[in-house]
Design a protein around this motif. Structure first.
Motif, short mmCIF file in Angstrom:
data_model
loop_
_atom_site.label_atom_id
_atom_site.label_comp_id
_atom_site.label_asym_id
_atom_site.label_seq_id
_atom_site.Cartn_x
_atom_site.Cartn_y
_atom_site.Cartn_z
N GLY A 280 0.64 -7.18 -12.87
CA GLY A 280 -0.18 -7.72 -13.93
C GLY A 280 -1.67 -7.52 -13.81
N GLN A 281 -2.16 -7.28 -12.58
CA GLN A 281 -3.60 -7.11 -12.40
C GLN A 281 -3.87 -5.86 -11.55
OE1 GLN A 281 -5.07 -10.91 -10.75
NE2 GLN A 281 -3.26 -11.86 -11.67
N THR A 282 -3.10 -4.82 -11.83
CA THR A 282 -3.08 -3.66 -10.93
C THR A 282 -4.33 -2.78 -11.03
OG1 THR A 282 -1.73 -2.49 -12.57
CG2 THR A 282 -0.58 -3.57 -10.74
N ALA A 283 -5.21 -3.06 -11.96
CA ALA A 283 -6.51 -2.38 -11.94
C ALA A 283 -7.33 -2.84 -10.74
CB ALA A 283 -7.27 -2.65 -13.23
N LYS A 284 -7.01 -4.04 -10.22
CA LYS A 284 -7.73 -4.58 -9.07
C LYS A 284 -7.10 -4.14 -7.74
CE LYS A 284 -9.16 -8.78 -11.51
NZ LYS A 284 -9.43 -10.22 -11.38
N GLU A 285 -5.77 -4.11 -7.69
CA GLU A 285 -5.05 -3.75 -6.47
C GLU A 285 -3.58 -3.59 -6.82
OE1 GLU A 285 -5.94 -2.38 -3.67
OE2 GLU A 285 -6.52 -4.07 -2.38
N THR A 286 -2.85 -2.87 -5.99
CA THR A 286 -1.40 -2.80 -6.08
C THR A 286 -0.82 -3.10 -4.71
OG1 THR A 286 -1.22 -0.45 -5.53
CG2 THR A 286 -1.58 -1.00 -7.87
N ILE A 287 0.47 -3.32 -4.67
CA ILE A 287 1.11 -3.51 -3.36
C ILE A 287 0.91 -2.26 -2.52
CG2 ILE A 287 3.32 -3.87 -2.20
CD1 ILE A 287 4.13 -5.48 -4.78
N ALA A 288 0.98 -1.09 -3.14
CA ALA A 288 0.80 0.16 -2.40
C ALA A 288 -0.61 0.28 -1.85
CB ALA A 288 1.12 1.36 -3.30
N THR A 289 -1.64 0.07 -2.69
CA THR A 289 -3.02 0.22 -2.20
C THR A 289 -3.40 -0.90 -1.24
OG1 THR A 289 -3.96 -0.95 -4.12
CG2 THR A 289 -3.75 1.46 -4.27
N GLY A 290 -2.94 -2.12 -1.54
CA GLY A 290 -3.26 -3.23 -0.66
C GLY A 290 -2.63 -3.10 0.70
N SER A 291 -1.37 -2.66 0.74
CA SER A 291 -0.72 -2.51 2.04
C SER A 291 -1.29 -1.33 2.81
CB SER A 291 0.79 -2.37 1.86
OG SER A 291 1.14 -1.20 1.16
N LYS A 292 -1.72 -0.28 2.12
CA LYS A 292 -2.38 0.83 2.80
C LYS A 292 -3.74 0.38 3.37
CE LYS A 292 -2.40 5.27 3.91
NZ LYS A 292 -1.41 5.87 4.82
N ALA A 293 -4.45 -0.47 2.62
CA ALA A 293 -5.68 -1.05 3.15
C ALA A 293 -5.40 -1.90 4.37
CB ALA A 293 -6.37 -1.89 2.06
N ALA A 294 -4.30 -2.65 4.33
CA ALA A 294 -3.93 -3.46 5.49
C ALA A 294 -3.70 -2.57 6.71
CB ALA A 294 -2.67 -4.27 5.18
N ALA A 295 -2.94 -1.49 6.54
CA ALA A 295 -2.69 -0.58 7.66
C ALA A 295 -3.99 0.02 8.17
CB ALA A 295 -1.74 0.53 7.21
N HIS B 70 -8.17 -11.67 1.33
CA HIS B 70 -8.49 -10.39 0.69
C HIS B 70 -8.35 -10.53 -0.82
CE1 HIS B 70 -8.51 -5.97 0.28
NE2 HIS B 70 -7.44 -6.09 -0.50
N ALA B 71 -9.46 -10.36 -1.55
CA ALA B 71 -9.49 -10.65 -2.99
C ALA B 71 -10.18 -9.52 -3.74
CB ALA B 71 -10.20 -11.98 -3.24
N PRO B 72 -9.48 -8.43 -4.00
CA PRO B 72 -10.09 -7.30 -4.70
C PRO B 72 -10.28 -7.57 -6.19
CG PRO B 72 -7.77 -6.86 -4.28
CD PRO B 72 -8.08 -8.17 -3.61
N HIS B 73 -11.37 -7.02 -6.73
CA HIS B 73 -11.66 -7.12 -8.15
C HIS B 73 -12.16 -5.76 -8.65
CE1 HIS B 73 -11.19 -11.44 -8.56
NE2 HIS B 73 -11.94 -11.63 -7.48
N THR B 74 -12.09 -5.57 -9.96
CA THR B 74 -12.69 -4.38 -10.56
C THR B 74 -14.21 -4.53 -10.53
OG1 THR B 74 -12.72 -5.32 -12.78
CG2 THR B 74 -10.73 -4.10 -12.12
N LEU B 75 -14.90 -3.40 -10.69
CA LEU B 75 -16.35 -3.44 -10.75
C LEU B 75 -16.83 -4.29 -11.91
CD1 LEU B 75 -17.21 0.30 -9.95
CD2 LEU B 75 -17.50 -1.68 -8.44
N ALA B 76 -16.10 -4.25 -13.03
CA ALA B 76 -16.49 -5.04 -14.18
C ALA B 76 -16.35 -6.53 -13.90
CB ALA B 76 -15.64 -4.66 -15.39
N ASP B 77 -15.25 -6.93 -13.25
CA ASP B 77 -15.04 -8.35 -12.97
C ASP B 77 -16.02 -8.87 -11.93
OD1 ASP B 77 -12.99 -8.66 -14.76
OD2 ASP B 77 -11.40 -8.31 -13.29
#
Length: 430
Positions: A68-83, A307-314
Protein backbone atom coordinates in the motif's frame (compact mmCIF):
# COMPACT_ATOMS: atom_id res chain seq x y z
CA UNK A 1 14.81 -18.78 1.19
CA UNK A 2 17.08 -21.71 0.39
CA UNK A 3 20.09 -22.59 2.53
CA UNK A 4 23.47 -23.69 1.31
CA UNK A 5 26.98 -24.73 2.29
CA UNK A 6 29.80 -22.21 2.76
CA UNK A 7 33.22 -22.04 4.40
CA UNK A 8 34.35 -18.78 5.99
CA UNK A 9 38.12 -18.66 6.39
CA UNK A 10 40.43 -16.39 8.40
CA UNK A 11 37.76 -14.68 10.49
CA UNK A 12 37.96 -12.67 13.69
CA UNK A 13 34.74 -13.84 15.34
CA UNK A 14 32.81 -11.91 17.99
CA UNK A 15 29.68 -13.79 18.59
CA UNK A 16 29.48 -13.09 21.64
CA UNK A 17 32.53 -15.30 22.36
CA UNK A 18 35.69 -14.13 20.58
CA UNK A 19 38.11 -16.27 18.59
CA UNK A 20 40.08 -16.33 15.35
CA UNK A 21 39.54 -19.07 12.79
CA UNK A 22 37.14 -20.63 10.33
CA UNK A 23 33.40 -21.34 10.26
CA UNK A 24 31.92 -24.26 8.33
CA UNK A 25 28.31 -23.92 7.19
CA UNK A 26 26.26 -26.88 5.96
CA UNK A 27 22.56 -26.83 5.08
CA UNK A 28 22.28 -23.33 6.47
CA UNK A 29 23.72 -24.10 9.91
CA UNK A 30 27.11 -23.77 11.56
CA UNK A 31 28.61 -27.25 11.79
CA UNK A 32 32.23 -26.56 12.73
CA UNK A 33 34.37 -23.80 14.22
CA UNK A 34 38.14 -23.99 14.38
CA UNK A 35 41.44 -23.18 12.74
CA UNK A 36 42.58 -24.50 9.37
CA UNK A 37 39.34 -26.40 8.79
CA UNK A 38 39.47 -28.53 5.63
CA UNK A 39 37.26 -27.45 2.73
CA UNK A 40 35.14 -30.11 1.05
CA UNK A 41 35.30 -30.26 -2.71
CA UNK A 42 32.83 -27.90 -4.33
CA UNK A 43 32.15 -25.86 -1.19
CA UNK A 44 32.29 -22.09 -1.79
CA UNK A 45 34.85 -20.24 0.34
CA UNK A 46 34.59 -16.69 1.67
CA UNK A 47 37.96 -15.37 2.82
CA UNK A 48 37.25 -12.92 5.63
CA UNK A 49 40.91 -11.88 5.54
CA UNK A 50 40.96 -11.11 9.25
CA UNK A 51 37.80 -9.02 9.22
CA UNK A 52 35.27 -9.29 12.02
CA UNK A 53 32.43 -11.79 11.82
CA UNK A 54 29.38 -11.06 14.00
CA UNK A 55 26.11 -12.87 14.54
CA UNK A 56 23.59 -11.31 12.18
CA UNK A 57 22.09 -8.16 13.63
CA UNK A 58 18.45 -8.22 14.79
CA UNK A 59 16.05 -5.27 14.50
CA UNK A 60 12.65 -5.78 16.11
CA UNK A 61 11.18 -2.50 14.80
CA UNK A 62 11.14 -1.65 11.08
CA UNK A 63 8.61 -0.19 8.65
CA UNK A 64 8.64 -1.74 5.17
CA UNK A 65 5.49 0.08 3.91
CA UNK A 66 4.38 -2.96 1.93
CA UNK A 67 1.57 -3.30 0.90
CA UNK A 68 0.00 0.00 0.00
CA UNK A 69 2.86 2.45 0.48
CA UNK A 70 5.45 0.93 -1.82
CA UNK A 71 6.64 4.27 -3.18
CA UNK A 72 8.32 4.60 0.24
CA UNK A 73 9.68 1.04 0.60
CA UNK A 74 8.98 -2.57 -0.29
CA UNK A 75 9.76 -5.81 1.48
CA UNK A 76 12.40 -6.40 -1.20
CA UNK A 77 14.11 -3.00 -0.88
CA UNK A 78 13.75 -2.88 2.89
CA UNK A 79 15.19 -6.33 3.41
CA UNK A 80 18.06 -5.57 1.02
CA UNK A 81 18.74 -2.42 3.06
CA UNK A 82 18.72 -4.58 6.18
CA UNK A 83 21.30 -6.94 4.66
CA UNK A 84 23.42 -3.96 3.61
CA UNK A 85 23.37 -2.77 7.22
CA UNK A 86 24.37 -6.18 8.59
CA UNK A 87 20.90 -7.26 9.75
CA UNK A 88 19.76 -10.83 9.13
CA UNK A 89 16.51 -10.71 11.11
CA UNK A 90 13.95 -7.91 11.25
CA UNK A 91 10.39 -7.56 12.50
CA UNK A 92 8.04 -5.37 10.46
CA UNK A 93 5.31 -3.17 11.91
CA UNK A 94 1.70 -3.52 10.68
CA UNK A 95 0.91 0.12 9.82
CA UNK A 96 0.63 -0.70 6.12
CA UNK A 97 -2.33 -0.37 3.74
CA UNK A 98 -4.52 -2.29 4.31
CA UNK A 99 -3.75 -2.96 7.95
CA UNK A 100 -3.46 -6.78 8.27
CA UNK A 101 -6.26 -7.00 10.84
CA UNK A 102 -7.97 -10.02 9.26
CA UNK A 103 -6.74 -13.51 8.46
CA UNK A 104 -6.69 -13.08 4.69
CA UNK A 105 -4.63 -9.89 4.63
CA UNK A 106 -2.32 -11.18 7.34
CA UNK A 107 -1.72 -14.47 5.52
CA UNK A 108 -0.90 -12.58 2.32
CA UNK A 109 1.59 -10.36 4.15
CA UNK A 110 3.28 -13.26 5.92
CA UNK A 111 3.66 -15.06 2.60
CA UNK A 112 5.10 -11.95 0.93
CA UNK A 113 7.59 -11.45 3.77
CA UNK A 114 8.89 -14.94 3.14
CA UNK A 115 8.88 -14.68 -0.65
CA UNK A 116 10.31 -11.17 -1.11
CA UNK A 117 12.62 -10.82 1.89
CA UNK A 118 16.32 -11.54 1.44
CA UNK A 119 16.66 -11.65 5.25
CA UNK A 120 14.31 -13.19 7.83
CA UNK A 121 11.29 -10.85 7.94
CA UNK A 122 9.03 -11.51 10.92
CA UNK A 123 5.79 -9.64 11.46
CA UNK A 124 3.98 -7.72 14.17
CA UNK A 125 0.19 -7.92 13.85
CA UNK A 126 -2.06 -5.03 14.90
CA UNK A 127 -3.63 -4.92 18.34
CA UNK A 128 -6.90 -3.48 17.07
CA UNK A 129 -8.78 -3.32 13.79
CA UNK A 130 -7.40 -0.53 11.57
CA UNK A 131 -4.99 0.47 14.40
CA UNK A 132 -7.13 3.37 15.64
CA UNK A 133 -10.24 1.46 16.74
CA UNK A 134 -10.98 -0.22 20.07
CA UNK A 135 -11.94 -3.56 18.45
CA UNK A 136 -9.35 -6.19 19.32
CA UNK A 137 -8.06 -8.61 16.68
CA UNK A 138 -8.09 -12.38 17.14
CA UNK A 139 -4.86 -12.81 19.10
CA UNK A 140 -4.98 -16.59 19.32
CA UNK A 141 -5.60 -17.06 15.60
CA UNK A 142 -2.96 -14.56 14.51
CA UNK A 143 -0.35 -16.06 16.84
CA UNK A 144 -1.03 -19.51 15.39
CA UNK A 145 -0.58 -18.02 11.90
CA UNK A 146 2.99 -17.09 12.84
CA UNK A 147 3.15 -13.45 13.94
CA UNK A 148 5.81 -12.51 16.48
CA UNK A 149 3.44 -10.40 18.54
CA UNK A 150 1.10 -7.42 18.47
CA UNK A 151 1.60 -3.66 18.07
CA UNK A 152 -0.31 -0.58 16.96
CA UNK A 153 2.97 1.20 16.29
CA UNK A 154 2.54 4.57 14.67
CA UNK A 155 -0.48 5.61 16.71
CA UNK A 156 -0.62 3.78 20.03
CA UNK A 157 -3.59 2.64 22.10
CA UNK A 158 -5.27 5.70 23.60
CA UNK A 159 -7.89 4.08 25.86
CA UNK A 160 -6.77 2.32 29.02
CA UNK A 161 -9.62 -0.20 28.97
CA UNK A 162 -8.69 -1.24 25.44
CA UNK A 163 -5.05 -1.61 26.40
CA UNK A 164 -5.82 -3.67 29.48
CA UNK A 165 -8.10 -6.02 27.53
CA UNK A 166 -5.45 -6.28 24.80
CA UNK A 167 -2.72 -7.11 27.29
CA UNK A 168 -4.85 -9.85 28.84
CA UNK A 169 -5.64 -11.33 25.42
CA UNK A 170 -2.08 -11.11 24.10
CA UNK A 171 -0.76 -12.71 27.30
CA UNK A 172 -3.28 -15.55 26.98
CA UNK A 173 -2.07 -16.11 23.41
CA UNK A 174 1.52 -16.39 24.65
CA UNK A 175 2.79 -13.37 22.72
CA UNK A 176 4.45 -10.02 23.46
CA UNK A 177 2.78 -6.64 23.04
CA UNK A 178 4.92 -3.78 21.67
CA UNK A 179 3.64 -0.31 22.46
CA UNK A 180 3.95 2.96 20.63
CA UNK A 181 3.77 5.11 23.75
CA UNK A 182 2.12 8.45 23.12
CA UNK A 183 -0.78 10.31 24.68
CA UNK A 184 -2.24 12.09 21.67
CA UNK A 185 -4.17 14.54 23.86
CA UNK A 186 -0.83 15.77 25.23
CA UNK A 187 0.98 15.72 21.87
CA UNK A 188 -1.41 18.12 20.19
CA UNK A 189 0.20 19.49 17.05
CA UNK A 190 3.78 19.13 18.33
CA UNK A 191 6.49 18.43 15.79
CA UNK A 192 9.62 18.47 18.01
CA UNK A 193 10.63 18.40 21.65
CA UNK A 194 9.04 21.11 23.78
CA UNK A 195 11.59 23.50 25.20
CA UNK A 196 13.94 26.38 24.41
CA UNK A 197 14.96 25.08 20.97
CA UNK A 198 11.35 24.71 19.82
CA UNK A 199 10.61 28.17 21.18
CA UNK A 200 13.58 29.66 19.34
CA UNK A 201 12.55 28.01 16.06
CA UNK A 202 8.90 28.93 16.55
CA UNK A 203 7.75 25.32 16.28
CA UNK A 204 5.13 23.56 18.42
CA UNK A 205 6.58 21.14 20.93
CA UNK A 206 5.83 17.76 22.52
CA UNK A 207 6.50 17.44 26.24
CA UNK A 208 8.21 14.45 27.84
CA UNK A 209 4.92 13.63 29.52
CA UNK A 210 3.41 12.78 26.12
CA UNK A 211 5.48 9.61 26.45
CA UNK A 212 6.06 9.04 30.14
CA UNK A 213 2.46 9.47 31.34
CA UNK A 214 1.20 6.74 29.01
CA UNK A 215 4.17 4.53 29.83
CA UNK A 216 3.29 4.77 33.53
CA UNK A 217 -0.26 3.66 32.66
CA UNK A 218 0.98 0.76 30.55
CA UNK A 219 3.48 -0.52 33.10
CA UNK A 220 0.75 -0.60 35.74
CA UNK A 221 -1.50 -2.56 33.37
CA UNK A 222 1.36 -4.88 32.40
CA UNK A 223 1.98 -5.65 36.07
CA UNK A 224 -1.70 -6.51 36.48
CA UNK A 225 -1.96 -8.73 33.39
CA UNK A 226 1.47 -10.39 33.32
CA UNK A 227 1.95 -9.68 29.61
CA UNK A 228 5.40 -9.33 28.05
CA UNK A 229 5.25 -5.58 27.45
CA UNK A 230 7.80 -4.14 25.04
CA UNK A 231 8.31 -0.38 25.14
CA UNK A 232 9.16 1.04 21.72
CA UNK A 233 11.60 3.91 21.02
CA UNK A 234 12.13 5.23 24.56
CA UNK A 235 13.29 8.86 24.54
CA UNK A 236 12.93 10.52 27.96
CA UNK A 237 14.67 10.38 31.31
CA UNK A 238 11.31 9.90 33.07
CA UNK A 239 10.62 6.84 30.91
CA UNK A 240 14.00 5.31 31.72
CA UNK A 241 13.31 5.77 35.43
CA UNK A 242 9.85 4.19 35.10
CA UNK A 243 11.22 1.14 33.27
CA UNK A 244 14.01 0.75 35.82
CA UNK A 245 11.46 0.79 38.64
CA UNK A 246 9.14 -1.63 36.83
CA UNK A 247 11.93 -4.12 36.22
CA UNK A 248 12.93 -3.94 39.88
CA UNK A 249 9.29 -4.69 40.78
CA UNK A 250 9.24 -7.78 38.56
CA UNK A 251 7.16 -6.46 35.65
CA UNK A 252 7.87 -8.38 32.41
CA UNK A 253 9.04 -5.37 30.42
CA UNK A 254 11.66 -5.00 27.71
CA UNK A 255 12.57 -1.73 26.06
CA UNK A 256 14.28 -0.45 22.96
CA UNK A 257 16.08 2.77 22.06
CA UNK A 258 16.90 4.06 18.59
CA UNK A 259 20.32 5.15 17.33
CA UNK A 260 19.03 8.67 16.76
CA UNK A 261 17.83 9.09 20.33
CA UNK A 262 21.21 7.84 21.56
CA UNK A 263 23.22 10.16 19.32
CA UNK A 264 21.18 13.33 18.71
CA UNK A 265 19.33 15.88 20.81
CA UNK A 266 17.11 18.84 20.12
CA UNK A 267 20.04 21.28 20.16
CA UNK A 268 21.23 19.57 16.97
CA UNK A 269 18.19 21.05 15.22
CA UNK A 270 19.45 24.43 14.04
CA UNK A 271 16.77 25.17 11.48
CA UNK A 272 13.50 23.96 10.00
CA UNK A 273 14.91 20.65 8.69
CA UNK A 274 12.40 17.75 8.30
CA UNK A 275 15.24 15.21 8.44
CA UNK A 276 15.27 15.92 12.18
CA UNK A 277 11.54 15.27 12.55
CA UNK A 278 10.76 11.95 14.19
CA UNK A 279 8.29 10.60 16.72
CA UNK A 280 9.16 10.55 19.54
CA UNK A 281 11.19 13.68 18.88
CA UNK A 282 14.83 14.28 19.65
CA UNK A 283 14.86 15.28 23.30
CA UNK A 284 17.09 17.38 25.55
CA UNK A 285 20.71 16.72 26.47
CA UNK A 286 19.62 15.35 29.86
CA UNK A 287 17.18 12.96 28.17
CA UNK A 288 19.82 11.74 25.73
CA UNK A 289 22.26 11.13 28.56
CA UNK A 290 19.56 9.18 30.41
CA UNK A 291 18.79 6.86 27.48
CA UNK A 292 22.52 6.29 26.88
CA UNK A 293 22.96 5.37 30.53
CA UNK A 294 19.84 3.23 30.36
CA UNK A 295 21.30 1.25 27.48
CA UNK A 296 24.68 0.91 29.17
CA UNK A 297 23.20 -0.39 32.43
CA UNK A 298 20.63 -2.67 30.79
CA UNK A 299 17.49 -0.77 31.72
CA UNK A 300 16.95 -0.36 27.99
CA UNK A 301 17.55 -3.83 26.61
CA UNK A 302 18.25 -3.30 22.94
CA UNK A 303 18.73 -1.01 19.98
CA UNK A 304 16.01 -0.91 17.31
CA UNK A 305 16.14 1.44 14.34
CA UNK A 306 12.45 2.32 13.83
CA UNK A 307 13.47 2.39 10.14
CA UNK A 308 10.87 4.74 8.63
CA UNK A 309 11.37 5.47 4.92
CA UNK A 310 9.39 8.20 3.17
CA UNK A 311 9.24 9.67 -0.31
CA UNK A 312 11.00 12.96 -0.96
CA UNK A 313 7.60 14.62 -1.25
CA UNK A 314 6.39 13.30 2.11
CA UNK A 315 9.61 14.32 3.82
CA UNK A 316 9.87 17.67 2.04
CA UNK A 317 8.50 21.02 3.07
CA UNK A 318 8.77 22.08 6.70
CA UNK A 319 8.87 20.48 10.12
CA UNK A 320 5.19 21.40 10.48
CA UNK A 321 4.06 19.53 7.36
CA UNK A 322 6.61 16.73 6.73
CA UNK A 323 6.11 13.12 7.79
CA UNK A 324 7.68 11.85 11.01
CA UNK A 325 10.59 9.39 10.85
CA UNK A 326 14.03 8.62 9.45
CA UNK A 327 15.69 5.58 7.91
CA UNK A 328 18.20 3.64 9.96
CA UNK A 329 18.96 0.11 8.79
CA UNK A 330 21.99 1.05 6.70
CA UNK A 331 23.59 3.38 9.26
CA UNK A 332 22.77 1.96 12.71
CA UNK A 333 25.71 -0.34 13.34
CA UNK A 334 28.34 1.99 11.89
CA UNK A 335 27.09 4.98 13.88
CA UNK A 336 26.97 3.13 17.18
CA UNK A 337 30.26 1.34 16.61
CA UNK A 338 31.93 4.65 15.77
CA UNK A 339 30.40 6.71 18.57
CA UNK A 340 30.32 4.13 21.37
CA UNK A 341 32.84 1.36 20.76
CA UNK A 342 35.66 3.43 19.28
CA UNK A 343 35.21 5.96 22.09
CA UNK A 344 35.29 3.19 24.73
CA UNK A 345 31.77 3.85 25.99
CA UNK A 346 30.93 0.24 25.18
CA UNK A 347 32.81 -2.87 24.09
CA UNK A 348 32.14 -4.55 20.75
CA UNK A 349 30.64 -7.65 22.46
CA UNK A 350 28.31 -5.35 24.40
CA UNK A 351 27.16 -3.67 21.19
CA UNK A 352 26.65 -7.08 19.56
CA UNK A 353 24.57 -8.13 22.55
CA UNK A 354 22.28 -5.11 22.29
CA UNK A 355 21.94 -5.33 18.50
CA UNK A 356 21.69 -9.11 18.16
CA UNK A 357 21.90 -11.48 21.14
CA UNK A 358 19.55 -9.69 23.54
CA UNK A 359 16.73 -8.85 21.09
CA UNK A 360 16.87 -12.41 19.75
CA UNK A 361 16.59 -13.86 23.24
CA UNK A 362 13.85 -11.44 24.30
CA UNK A 363 11.59 -12.55 21.45
CA UNK A 364 12.71 -16.19 21.13
CA UNK A 365 14.25 -15.65 17.71
CA UNK A 366 16.87 -18.19 16.53
CA UNK A 367 19.70 -15.67 16.23
CA UNK A 368 22.38 -13.88 18.19
CA UNK A 369 25.10 -16.52 18.61
CA UNK A 370 27.88 -17.98 16.54
CA UNK A 371 28.10 -21.54 17.74
CA UNK A 372 27.84 -25.08 16.40
CA UNK A 373 24.25 -25.92 15.54
CA UNK A 374 23.16 -22.28 15.27
CA UNK A 375 21.61 -20.89 12.08
CA UNK A 376 24.28 -19.51 9.75
CA UNK A 377 23.05 -15.91 9.91
CA UNK A 378 26.26 -13.87 9.97
CA UNK A 379 27.65 -10.44 9.20
CA UNK A 380 31.21 -9.70 8.14
CA UNK A 381 32.38 -6.18 9.01
CA UNK A 382 35.38 -4.02 8.15
CA UNK A 383 35.91 -2.13 11.39
CA UNK A 384 39.12 -0.37 10.43
CA UNK A 385 38.45 1.62 7.25
CA UNK A 386 36.63 4.95 7.58
CA UNK A 387 33.96 5.88 5.07
CA UNK A 388 31.35 8.57 4.59
CA UNK A 389 27.64 7.85 4.90
CA UNK A 390 26.29 8.31 1.38
CA UNK A 391 22.61 7.76 0.57
CA UNK A 392 23.54 7.05 -3.05
CA UNK A 393 24.90 3.70 -1.87
CA UNK A 394 21.72 2.67 -0.05
CA UNK A 395 19.24 0.00 -1.08
CA UNK A 396 16.36 1.58 0.82
CA UNK A 397 14.02 3.79 -1.17
CA UNK A 398 14.15 6.27 1.70
CA UNK A 399 16.98 8.80 1.98
CA UNK A 400 15.52 10.70 4.94
CA UNK A 401 18.38 10.83 7.45
CA UNK A 402 20.25 13.53 9.36
CA UNK A 403 23.40 11.38 9.37
CA UNK A 404 24.25 11.67 5.66
CA UNK A 405 27.82 12.90 5.21
CA UNK A 406 29.14 11.65 8.57
CA UNK A 407 32.43 9.74 8.63
CA UNK A 408 32.07 6.37 10.33
CA UNK A 409 33.71 2.98 10.79
CA UNK A 410 31.99 -0.38 10.44
CA UNK A 411 31.20 -1.11 6.80
CA UNK A 412 29.35 -4.32 5.99
CA UNK A 413 31.46 -6.57 3.78
CA UNK A 414 29.04 -9.49 3.57
CA UNK A 415 25.76 -10.65 5.05
CA UNK A 416 24.94 -14.35 5.17
CA UNK A 417 21.43 -15.69 5.80
CA UNK A 418 20.95 -19.46 6.20
CA UNK A 419 24.33 -19.96 4.56
CA UNK A 420 23.46 -17.78 1.54
CA UNK A 421 25.46 -14.68 0.70
CA UNK A 422 22.65 -12.12 0.42
CA UNK A 423 24.95 -9.09 0.37
CA UNK A 424 28.55 -9.03 -0.87
CA UNK A 425 30.34 -5.69 -0.95
CA UNK A 426 32.87 -7.00 -3.44
CA UNK A 427 30.13 -7.77 -5.96
CA UNK A 428 27.80 -4.87 -5.18
CA UNK A 429 30.59 -2.28 -5.10
CA UNK A 430 28.99 -0.40 -2.21
Amino acid sequence: MTSQDLMIKNAHVVGPETFNGDIRIQNGRITAIGTDLPVAAGTPVYDAAGRTVLPGLVDVHVHFRDPGQTAKETIATGSKAAAHGGFTTVVAMPNVTPVPDNAADLAALLAKNKQAGVVHVHQWAPITDALRSDRLVDFEQFKKMGVLGFSNDGVGVQHAATMMAAMAGVHAAGAPLAAHIEDESLRGNGVMNAGPVADKLGLPGMSNQTESSQLARDLDLAAATGVHYHACHISTRQSVDLIRQAKAAGVHVTAEVTPHHLLLEDTDITGDDPNFKMNPPLRSHADRQAVVQGLLDGTLDMVATDHAPHTLADKGGTMRTAAFGIVGLETAFALLYTRFVRSDRMSLPELVARMSTIPAAAFNLPAGHIQIGAPADLTIMDLDTPYQIDSNTWFSKGVNSPFIGETVYGRTQATIVAGRLVYDQQKEGH
